[in-house]
Write an enzyme that holds these catalytic residues in place. Structure first.
Site, short mmCIF file in Angstrom:
data_model
loop_
_atom_site.label_atom_id
_atom_site.label_comp_id
_atom_site.label_asym_id
_atom_site.label_seq_id
_atom_site.Cartn_x
_atom_site.Cartn_y
_atom_site.Cartn_z
N LYS A 40 -5.58 2.98 -1.25
CA LYS A 40 -5.33 2.74 -2.69
C LYS A 40 -4.61 1.40 -2.88
CE LYS A 40 -1.04 5.33 -2.17
NZ LYS A 40 -0.41 6.63 -2.27
N ARG B 46 5.07 15.76 -9.02
CA ARG B 46 4.26 14.68 -9.60
C ARG B 46 2.91 15.31 -9.94
NH1 ARG B 46 4.36 9.63 -5.52
NH2 ARG B 46 2.59 10.88 -4.86
N TYR C 22 16.53 -24.33 -8.84
CA TYR C 22 17.21 -23.91 -10.05
C TYR C 22 18.66 -23.53 -9.78
CZ TYR C 22 12.81 -23.74 -12.64
OH TYR C 22 11.64 -24.07 -13.26
N MET D 268 9.02 -19.80 -9.45
CA MET D 268 7.80 -19.04 -9.73
C MET D 268 6.68 -19.38 -8.74
SD MET D 268 5.49 -18.83 -13.19
CE MET D 268 6.82 -18.32 -14.26
C1 LIG Z 1 -0.02 7.02 -0.98
C2 LIG Z 1 -0.27 8.38 -0.50
C3 LIG Z 1 -0.31 8.65 0.88
C4 LIG Z 1 0.10 7.64 1.93
O1 LIG Z 1 1.51 7.63 2.03
P1 LIG Z 1 2.29 6.69 3.06
O2 LIG Z 1 3.71 7.07 2.86
O3 LIG Z 1 2.02 5.28 2.64
O4 LIG Z 1 1.78 6.97 4.42
C5 LIG Z 1 -0.68 9.92 1.27
N1 LIG Z 1 -0.96 10.88 0.34
C6 LIG Z 1 -0.92 10.65 -0.97
C7 LIG Z 1 -1.24 11.74 -1.93
C8 LIG Z 1 -0.56 9.41 -1.45
O5 LIG Z 1 -0.49 9.19 -2.77
#
Ligand SMILES: *Cc1c(COP(=O)(O)O)cnc(C)c1O
Length: 347
Positions: A40, A134, A250, A298
């Site tokens: 992701k 969540r 800066y 920046m």
């Molecule tokens: C992002 C995520 C993972 C991976 O977690 P890490 O801590 O980066 O290994 C696994 N399961 C779900 C549901 C996630 O959202």
């Protein structure tokens, strides 16, 4: 000429061998379970289209993304059925797209279950909330007759504190096991990167490492197993010779005590190199450390070239970005360090 073909002053070097090594290490540590890969957020900023073929070649067959657009970005790179969408079908159109492409939706709520069934359903995953509060079905919802209509491949839950030795891990394990007894499924999955190190009971059939694939070391048990994968590289735009008393950047927070040669590097907070690196970060050239001077701007950062006097405009330096060390220095999490790296890096 397409913009991608123009020379960039920033690039992310991806160590493909290290990425493959990390997946294989996490797969081995997953014991009887297979390791998948969380890809992701553009593979945590590494570049999903770069990372996915490497992971696939290493043997990975389960890929996790958040949104439909992220699945669409990699769907041509893997076999049908090997991508799961963690946020589930947010609208009917997501559900239809996933069904047409053989992407597994992760059903997180009764609403999503209904949406999935309404468009004809098919093999899907289910996320059960075992305490992180969540996304995910509540334990109290698992008896809902609607869920009997789902054909479940992977039954997931997600750990809240896997990198810590706390009672929450055993509590979530027990709830996940209860969920497994309530909902028929083919495979079960609970562990993220640090969860893999908790032991065989947390492994189920499939693990979901993310950060450790890309060089993050979220817990002590993974020290020595994980290699650095990402090396941000930046070009020197200009050299300057400072006299004693000259200030840099800066607010003049760095003042030279003696004459010094500095380099202006094409990297700034717009690229994810946040101001917390001001006066703390460093760049590397042939193993020599080049400290950051003054405030990160920046689009620019100034470094001390005392250790590498031969460097010239146009030469590249590596940003010191070993994730555990960089996290300790910057105060940013290893996850943030990866996902911050901006669009101006060529990948
Ligand atoms: C992002 C995520 C993972 C991976 O977690 P890490 O801590 O980066 O290994 C696994 N399961 C779900 C549901 C996630 O959202």
């Amino acid at each position: 000429m397409p913009a991608e073909a123009l020379p960039a002053a920033l690039r992310l070097d991806l160590d493909r061998a290290a990425l493959a090594h990390n997946w294989a290490a996490l797969d081995r540590l997953s014991g009887a379970a297979r390791a998948g890969a969380a890809v992701k957020a553009d593979a945590y900023g590494v570049g999903a289209r770069q990372a996915v073929p490497v992971l696939h070649q290493a043997g990975c067959r389960d890929f996790f993304v958040t949104y439909t657009a992220e699945a669409a970005d990699i769907v041509d790179l893997v076999e049908p059925g090997s991508i799961a969408l963690l946020h589930g079908p947010l609208a009917a159109i997501d559900a239809q797209w996933a069904k047409a492409k053989g992407v597994r939706q992760v059903i997180n709520s009764l609403d999503q279950a209904r949406r999935w069934i309404e468009i004809g359903g098919g093999l899907c995953d289910v996320m059960v909330d075992t305490g992180i509060n969540r996304l995910g079905l509540a334990m109290s919802e698992l008896g809902d007759p609607l869920l009997r209509q789902l054909d479940i491949d992977v039954l997931h839950s997600h750990l809240a504190s896997s990198e810590e030795d706390v009672p929450m891990n055993a509590l979530q394990l027990a709830r996940w096991q209860e969920a497994r007894s309530l909902l028929p499924h083919r495979r079960a999955s609970l562990a993220n990167s640090a969860g893999i190190a908790l032991g065989a009971a947390w492994h189920g059939d499939l693990t979901r490492p993310g950060v450790a694939l890309y060089g993050g070391v979220p817990c002590k048990a993974l020290v020595g197993e994980i290699r650095q994968v990402v090396r941000p590289m930046a070009a020197i735009m200009q050299l300057r010779d400072l006299a004693a008393g000259d200030a840099v950047g800066y607010n003049s927070i760095f003042v030279a005590e003696r004459p010094m040669r500095v380099g202006v590097v094409a990297l700034g907070y717009a690229d994810g190199y946040l101001r917390c690196w001001s006066g703390k970060g460093s760049m590397i050239s042939k193993g020599r450390e080049l400290p950051v001077l003054g405030r990160v701007s920046m689009d620019m950062t100034v470094i001390d070239l005392a250790a590498a006097p031969e460097l010239r405009e146009g030469d590249w330096v590596e940003v010191a970005y070993d994730l555990p060390a960089a996290s300790a220095i910057s105060g940013l999490s290893q996850y943030e360090l990866l996902t911050l790296l901006g669009k101006r890096f060529s990948r």
